[in-house]
Design an enzyme around this catalytic site. Structure first.
Site, short mmCIF file in Angstrom:
data_model
loop_
_atom_site.label_atom_id
_atom_site.label_comp_id
_atom_site.label_asym_id
_atom_site.label_seq_id
_atom_site.Cartn_x
_atom_site.Cartn_y
_atom_site.Cartn_z
N CYS A 169 15.69 -3.04 3.36
CA CYS A 169 17.24 -4.27 3.10
C CYS A 169 18.25 -2.55 1.96
O CYS A 169 17.80 -1.89 2.21
CB CYS A 169 17.64 -5.23 1.38
SG CYS A 169 16.23 -4.56 -0.18
N HIS A 206 -3.06 3.56 -7.01
CA HIS A 206 -3.20 2.55 -8.28
C HIS A 206 -3.28 1.18 -7.58
O HIS A 206 -3.80 -0.30 -8.10
CB HIS A 206 -2.56 3.15 -8.77
CG HIS A 206 -2.98 4.23 -9.50
ND1 HIS A 206 -2.07 4.85 -10.65
CD2 HIS A 206 -3.86 5.24 -9.47
CE1 HIS A 206 -2.12 5.97 -11.24
NE2 HIS A 206 -3.69 6.96 -10.43
N HIS A 231 -9.05 0.19 -11.42
CA HIS A 231 -7.82 -0.83 -10.89
C HIS A 231 -7.93 -1.83 -10.06
O HIS A 231 -6.84 -2.79 -9.53
CB HIS A 231 -6.46 0.45 -9.31
CG HIS A 231 -6.07 1.44 -10.50
ND1 HIS A 231 -5.26 2.17 -11.61
CD2 HIS A 231 -6.81 2.82 -9.98
CE1 HIS A 231 -5.21 2.94 -11.66
NE2 HIS A 231 -5.93 3.66 -10.94
#
Length: 363
Positions: free
Chosen positions: A65, A98, A133
């Site tokens: 966008c 991550h 993570h």
């Protein structure tokens, strides 16, 4: 590898560079549009791409966008999607390492076509680091365990409740050996769990109460709120589970039978609260099969002034959802399971049989 790609008018030009790069990499691409620079609404394309990734129809998604921000906001509303705007190589690399980013969003006003290759290369080539993570992503996943949005039609949503307690109880009621007493209790429990979450956004107002220790501020539901309308007879099995949580809800009843010649639902009873137009109305029907009865019930409520109507079912077939949203595109449909299809006799497969018979011990 399969990639789903979508853009709005501001991302249309940059999308050409994205498609060229992905095809050069040998990645199979599904282009969800838009296909011109005519102004469109970015959520329409973001949600289509996000659903493709969430449902496993695509391995990853690319959205474009003006800034990448709006697309990311919309895509992240779909369970299982991790989307972020990455308008440079380093953010793309870190987002994958991550956050295990599965949908990348790009800003057509910030990125030149020649920058696309480096950003997408960094995103696709970087492995997820795992380790610490994983725990963080698991916490995000837990926050999504209440509902999973799987589609929409018009303004109405379709939401599946994938909470572990709901799914556990659905598994038990599917079992043909579950007896009437247990089946009836579980249907009530599932209905209560679903409506507990459906009503998360009911408006509140502040009041003052006196505890045994002091006066304090508290919250109460604002104004007239809920009406539940079971479709006779199977819908009756869901009512008590909801009333245990919302005892002040008003209860209407709708009775329909199918004309043996035309197969069209025919009303034989309809009694609704006089103030139905002021309430959030939940139509209760355990099985959404062809959708004929549910759609007819919703029509009766609207004809009598109902404005905000939702449909709450335990098990649904795609055919039923399609019909309800074709005839009532503004109605939200809440279900505990979306099953495969209808068989030649109009039963949901795998389903759980006739909910009315199993609730009341009839054949």
């Amino acid at each position: 590898m399969k990639a789903a790609v979508g853009c709005d008018h501001a991302g249309f030009v940059l999308k050409r560079a994205v498609l060229d790069f992905l095809k050069e990499r040998g990645i199979e691409v599904q282009d969800f549009g838009t296909f011109s620079e005519d102004r469109v609404d970015y959520p329409d394309f973001a949600l289509e791409v996000a659903r493709a990734v969430s449902l496993g129809d695509a391995d990853c998604g690319v959205l474009l966008c003006g800034t990448g921000i709006g697309m990311a906001v919309a895509a992240n509303k779909v369970s299982g999607v991790r989307a972020s705007a990455c308008n440079d190589v380093e953010s793309a690399r870190m987002a994958k390492a991550h956050n295990d980013l599965n949908v990348i969003t790009l800003g057509g006003r910030f990125i030149k076509p020649e920058q696309v290759r480096g950003i997408l290369d960094a995103w696709l080539a970087t492995p997820f680091e795992g380790g610490r993570h994983v725990q963080r992503l698991n916490k995000i996943a837990m926050a999504e365990q209440t509902t999973l949005s799987v589609g929409s039609s018009g303004e109405g949503r379709v939401a599946i409740f994938n909470h572990p307690l709901v799914q556990h109880k659905v598994g038990i009621i599917r079992d043909k050996d579950t007896n009437v007493k247990e089946f009836r209790a579980l249907v009530q429990e599932i209905a209560g769990l679903m409506v507990y979450e459906i009503t998360r956004n009911l408006p509140l107002q502040e009041i003052e109460v006196e505890t045994p220790v002091a006066r304090t501020k508290a919250q109460t539901l604002a104004g007239k709120t809920i009406a539940v309308v079971p479709v006779l007879r199977a819908g009756l099995g869901m009512v008590d589970g909801i009333l245990q949580l919302i005892p002040n809800a008003k209860v209407g009843h709708i009775g329909l039978y199918r004309d043996p010649d035309t197969l069209v639902p025919v009303e034989y009873y309809c009694k609704l609260p006089q103030d139905v137009e002021e309430r959030d109305v939940f139509v209760l029907d355990p099985m959404l099969a062809t959708g004929g009865s549910a759609s007819a019930a919703i029509s009766l409520i609207k004809e009598r002034g109902g404005k905000k109507v939702s449909l709450v079912c335990l098990i649904a077939a795609p055919e039923g959802i399609e019909r309800v949203h074709r005839e009532h595109p503004d109605v939200d449909v809440f279900i505990a399971s979306l099953d495969s299809h209808l068989n030649d006799h109009g039963y949901i497969v795998p389903g759980l049989g006739d909910a009315g018979d199993r609730l009341f011990g009839t054949k």
